[in-house]
Design a protein around this motif. Structure first.
Motif, PDB file in Angstrom:
ATOM      1  N   THR A 113       0.808  -1.224   0.000  1.00 58.54           N
ATOM      2  CA  THR A 113       0.000   0.000   0.000  1.00 58.54           C
ATOM      3  C   THR A 113       0.839   1.272   0.000  1.00 58.54           C
ATOM      4  OG1 THR A 113      -0.204  -0.016   2.410  1.00 58.54           O
ATOM      5  CG2 THR A 113      -1.963  -1.084   1.144  1.00 58.54           C
ATOM      6  N   LYS A 117       6.298   2.479  -6.699  1.00 64.24           N
ATOM      7  CA  LYS A 117       6.182   1.963  -8.064  1.00 64.24           C
ATOM      8  C   LYS A 117       4.717   1.766  -8.460  1.00 64.24           C
ATOM      9  CE  LYS A 117      10.418  -0.677  -7.545  1.00 64.24           C
ATOM     10  NZ  LYS A 117      10.899  -2.030  -7.313  1.00 64.24           N
ATOM     11  N   ILE A 118       3.871   1.484  -7.488  1.00 66.43           N
ATOM     12  CA  ILE A 118       2.449   1.251  -7.739  1.00 66.43           C
ATOM     13  C   ILE A 118       1.645   2.545  -7.602  1.00 66.43           C
ATOM     14  CG2 ILE A 118       0.370   0.052  -6.923  1.00 66.43           C
ATOM     15  CD1 ILE A 118       2.281  -2.169  -5.894  1.00 66.43           C
ATOM     16  N   TRP A 119       1.886   3.294  -6.524  1.00 57.06           N
ATOM     17  CA  TRP A 119       1.040   4.422  -6.158  1.00 57.06           C
ATOM     18  C   TRP A 119       1.623   5.788  -6.514  1.00 57.06           C
ATOM     19  CZ3 TRP A 119      -3.579   2.704  -5.040  1.00 57.06           C
ATOM     20  CH2 TRP A 119      -3.714   1.412  -4.539  1.00 57.06           C
ATOM     21  N   ALA A 139       2.876   8.114  -2.392  1.00 56.25           N
ATOM     22  CA  ALA A 139       2.273   6.864  -1.906  1.00 56.25           C
ATOM     23  C   ALA A 139       1.902   6.900  -0.423  1.00 56.25           C
ATOM     24  CB  ALA A 139       3.207   5.688  -2.172  1.00 56.25           C
ATOM     25  N   ARG A 147      -6.796   8.816  -6.134  1.00 49.19           N
ATOM     26  CA  ARG A 147      -6.067   7.704  -6.764  1.00 49.19           C
ATOM     27  C   ARG A 147      -6.980   6.501  -7.030  1.00 49.19           C
ATOM     28  NH1 ARG A 147      -1.241   7.274  -4.046  1.00 49.19           N
ATOM     29  NH2 ARG A 147      -1.733   8.729  -2.416  1.00 49.19           N
ATOM     30  N   ASN A 205      -7.869   6.886 -12.767  1.00 46.87           N
ATOM     31  CA  ASN A 205      -6.547   6.833 -12.146  1.00 46.87           C
ATOM     32  C   ASN A 205      -6.138   5.424 -11.737  1.00 46.87           C
ATOM     33  OD1 ASN A 205      -6.369   9.592 -12.407  1.00 46.87           O
ATOM     34  ND2 ASN A 205      -7.119   9.994 -10.351  1.00 46.87           N
ATOM     35  N   SER A 206      -7.035   4.467 -11.872  1.00 46.84           N
ATOM     36  CA  SER A 206      -6.705   3.114 -11.421  1.00 46.84           C
ATOM     37  C   SER A 206      -6.849   2.063 -12.523  1.00 46.84           C
ATOM     38  CB  SER A 206      -7.574   2.740 -10.225  1.00 46.84           C
ATOM     39  OG  SER A 206      -8.938   2.850 -10.529  1.00 46.84           O
ATOM     40  N   SER A 243      -4.833   1.168 -14.980  1.00 48.99           N
ATOM     41  CA  SER A 243      -3.633   0.372 -15.259  1.00 48.99           C
ATOM     42  C   SER A 243      -3.029  -0.251 -14.005  1.00 48.99           C
ATOM     43  CB  SER A 243      -2.583   1.239 -15.962  1.00 48.99           C
ATOM     44  OG  SER A 243      -2.192   2.295 -15.115  1.00 48.99           O
ATOM     45  N   ARG A 244      -3.605  -0.014 -12.857  1.00 52.35           N
ATOM     46  CA  ARG A 244      -3.062  -0.544 -11.600  1.00 52.35           C
ATOM     47  C   ARG A 244      -3.367  -2.037 -11.466  1.00 52.35           C
ATOM     48  NH1 ARG A 244      -5.606   2.468  -7.779  1.00 52.35           N
ATOM     49  NH2 ARG A 244      -4.281   4.183  -8.407  1.00 52.35           N
ATOM     50  N   HIS A 245      -2.404  -2.779 -10.976  1.00 53.25           N
ATOM     51  CA  HIS A 245      -2.580  -4.217 -10.760  1.00 53.25           C
ATOM     52  C   HIS A 245      -3.736  -4.452  -9.786  1.00 53.25           C
ATOM     53  CE1 HIS A 245      -1.758  -8.342  -9.586  1.00 53.25           C
ATOM     54  NE2 HIS A 245      -0.989  -8.428 -10.652  1.00 53.25           N
ATOM     55  N   ALA A 275      -3.053  -4.646  -5.965  1.00 54.81           N
ATOM     56  CA  ALA A 275      -2.341  -3.542  -5.321  1.00 54.81           C
ATOM     57  C   ALA A 275      -3.092  -3.031  -4.087  1.00 54.81           C
ATOM     58  CB  ALA A 275      -2.118  -2.405  -6.307  1.00 54.81           C
TER      59      ALA A 275
END
Length: 138
Positions: free
Chosen positions: A45, A49-51, A55, A62, A67-68, A70-72, A75
């Motif tokens: 969290t 690299k993710i957020w 972060a 977010r 905004n989300s 492409s997020r895994h 995550a």
């Protein structure tokens, strides 16, 4: 005023067969059959690299769809995932939305400059001192 925190409980899993995979640093990690596996949710969290660079900051934007995209999907795991996802997930989400909406419709919340926070874990903040004004809307 009591401020509730969402506490995520992700049960550990056991590997059903031995496997080896490559970690983000390039090294190989071998997991034996029967090894207990548990995701490090606080680290996930707050992974830049993710957020992104912010972060560790509170940013509800977010989670907007744009905004989300492409997020895994793993995550953010407040209710777990897969076949063992929390069965009360949808009810909890709707209750939170309804409660926040009702509070914001009926009251204005104003923080004072004297409010002080304290990091409890890498995933949650607690208030050392929470001074705020709750004003009924007219």
């Amino acid at each position: 005023m009591v401020v509730p925190f969402l506490i995520t409980v992700v049960p550990a899993r056991r590997a059903i067969e031995p496997t080896t995979f490559q970690q983000s640093n390039g090294s190989l990690l071998h997991i034996e059959r029967g090894t207990c596996i548990l995701p490090n949710i606080p680290a996930i969290t707050q992974d830049e690299k993710i957020w992104g660079k912010d972060a560790t900051e509170f940013n509800p934007d977010r989670f907007l769809p744009e905004n989300s995209e492409s997020r895994h999907p793993m995550a953010f795991l407040p209710f777990g995932a897969g076949l063992r996802i929390c069965p009360g997930r949808n009810l909890a989400i709707y209750e939170i939305k309804a409660t926040i909406t009702r509070l914001l419709l009926e009251y204005k919340f104003e923080f004072c400059n004297e409010t002080k926070t304290k990091q409890i874990t890498k995933a949650t903040l607690g208030f050392e001192q929470l001074k705020m004004k709750v004003v009924p809307r007219k």
